[in-house]
Design an enzyme around this catalytic site. Structure first.
Site, PDB file in Angstrom:
ATOM      1  N   ARG A 169       0.800  -1.221   0.000  1.00  0.00           N
ATOM      2  CA  ARG A 169       0.000   0.000   0.000  1.00  0.00           C
ATOM      3  C   ARG A 169       0.840   1.282   0.000  1.00  0.00           C
ATOM      4  NH1 ARG A 169      -3.132  -3.278  -1.430  1.00  0.00           N
ATOM      5  NH2 ARG A 169      -5.170  -3.776  -0.540  1.00  0.00           N
TER       6      ARG A 169
ATOM      7  N   SER B 187     -11.574   0.503   1.609  1.00  0.00           N
ATOM      8  CA  SER B 187     -11.063   0.056   2.906  1.00  0.00           C
ATOM      9  C   SER B 187     -10.471   1.227   3.679  1.00  0.00           C
ATOM     10  CB  SER B 187      -9.995  -1.017   2.719  1.00  0.00           C
ATOM     11  OG  SER B 187     -10.549  -2.174   2.132  1.00  0.00           O
TER      12      SER B 187
ATOM     13  N   GLU C  74      -5.529   3.448   5.626  1.00  0.00           N
ATOM     14  CA  GLU C  74      -5.338   3.233   4.194  1.00  0.00           C
ATOM     15  C   GLU C  74      -5.855   4.441   3.415  1.00  0.00           C
ATOM     16  OE1 GLU C  74      -6.564  -0.044   0.803  1.00  0.00           O
ATOM     17  OE2 GLU C  74      -5.982  -0.713   2.792  1.00  0.00           O
TER      18      GLU C  74
END
Length: 309
Positions: A167, A216, A298
């Site tokens: 990520r 998310s 995130e």
């Protein structure tokens, strides 16, 4: 500011960013620039005063802009940056091309980028965040990107230069990705289409896709796949520790954690950015108190809070 560069695209002062993010919150940016083409973008950055910060913004699918807005020139790529070209097993996609569109175009050509089909956002963001699902990541298929530096210079970076990890990637401050070259494994077009249809059905059955969210909210707690890299294919999922902390369905103002999937932060209709970020921080605290795990955001949070927040 009177000394902003002359442009051929659209340069808008004081543009509210709430209209451009999936969560529909956020104050104004000092400037929003939508360049006409690569030359327009390069000339703008070259002439922009060095004191003005730059923030590249995709489709706003993974973003909370705080209620006080953003003291920067926000750059949003659109037409002229969304083309998709296929040559052999390589797909060249403009940074503004939607992930889902790239996946579909690749599948038609017998190339497997199906993991991109259910990822909200554009290719520039997918590279920046090393987006992925089903065990596949942008880093797995990325060959190189073109970018414009803060000084307006054109650069090509190899995938290794971006130091991509779970990520995240490393891109110099103020650089704008303009296109990416992906190398995809071959597959049967019909089977690829079937797989994407199944993925969409699974997503819609398990995620609040009809609610106003940003995907998310938190990264899955650090786990490692068989390759030894941090991955999201492991048993320790963010939603599990959120549930264990009793935060499924939690509310704060107009913000709530989805009852359908507790790692989705929802704007119920009248949430402020402060509501959303505040609820997220409350979830992080409850999870830490419950399990000793520190959840990492995130969703990107940018801009200034209002003094009253």
């Amino acid at each position: 500011m009177s000394d902003m560069p002359k442009v051929r695209g659209r340069l808008t002062p004081g543009r509210r960013l709430s209209e451009l993010t999936w969560l529909r919150v956020g104050g104004p940016a000092d400037w929003l620039f939508q360049p006409a083409d690569l030359e327009d973008l390069s000339a703008f950055l070259r002439s922009l005063p060095g004191t003005v910060p730059v923030f590249p913004m995709g489709v706003g699918s993974n973003l909370i802009v705080r209620d006080g807005g953003l003291r920067a020139a926000v750059i949003r790529l659109g037409r002229g940056f969304n083309g998709v070209e296929i040559d052999g097993n390589r797909v060249t996609a403009g940074a503004a091309a939607l992930d889902a569109h790239v996946a579909r175009r690749a599948a038609e050509a017998g190339l497997d980028l199906t993991f991109l089909r259910t990822i909200p956002g554009s290719i520039g963001g997918a590279v920046r965040m090393n987006a992925g699902c089903y065990g596949s990541y942008t880093a797995d298929v990325l060959v190189e990107v073109d970018a414009v530096t803060r000084r307006g210079e054109l650069k090509t970076l190899r995938a290794a230069d971006l130091q991509m990890a779970y990520r995240q990637s490393q891109l110099p401050e103020g650089w704008i990705i303009t296109k990416a070259v992906l190398e995809a494994p071959k597959g049967d077009p019909e089977k690829l289409q079937t797989r994407m249809t199944e993925q969409l059905a699974k997503r819609d059955a398990t995620q609040p896709t009809k609610d106003r969210s940003a995907g998310s909210t938190f990264r899955n707690p650090a786990g490692f796949s068989s390759t030894g890299r941090a991955d999201d294919v492991h048993d320790l999922k963010a939603w599990k520790v959120i549930d264990a902390a009793g935060m499924r369905g939690a509310r704060r103002g107009g913000a709530r954690m989805s009852e359908m999937h507790s790692n989705f932060l929802i704007n119920s209709g009248d949430a402020t950015a402060a509501d959303l970020e505040g609820l997220g921080e409350e979830v992080r605290k409850k999870v830490y108190d419950s399990s000793g795990i520190t959840l990492e955001w995130e969703i990107m949070r940018i801009g200034e809070k209002l003094i009253s927040d």
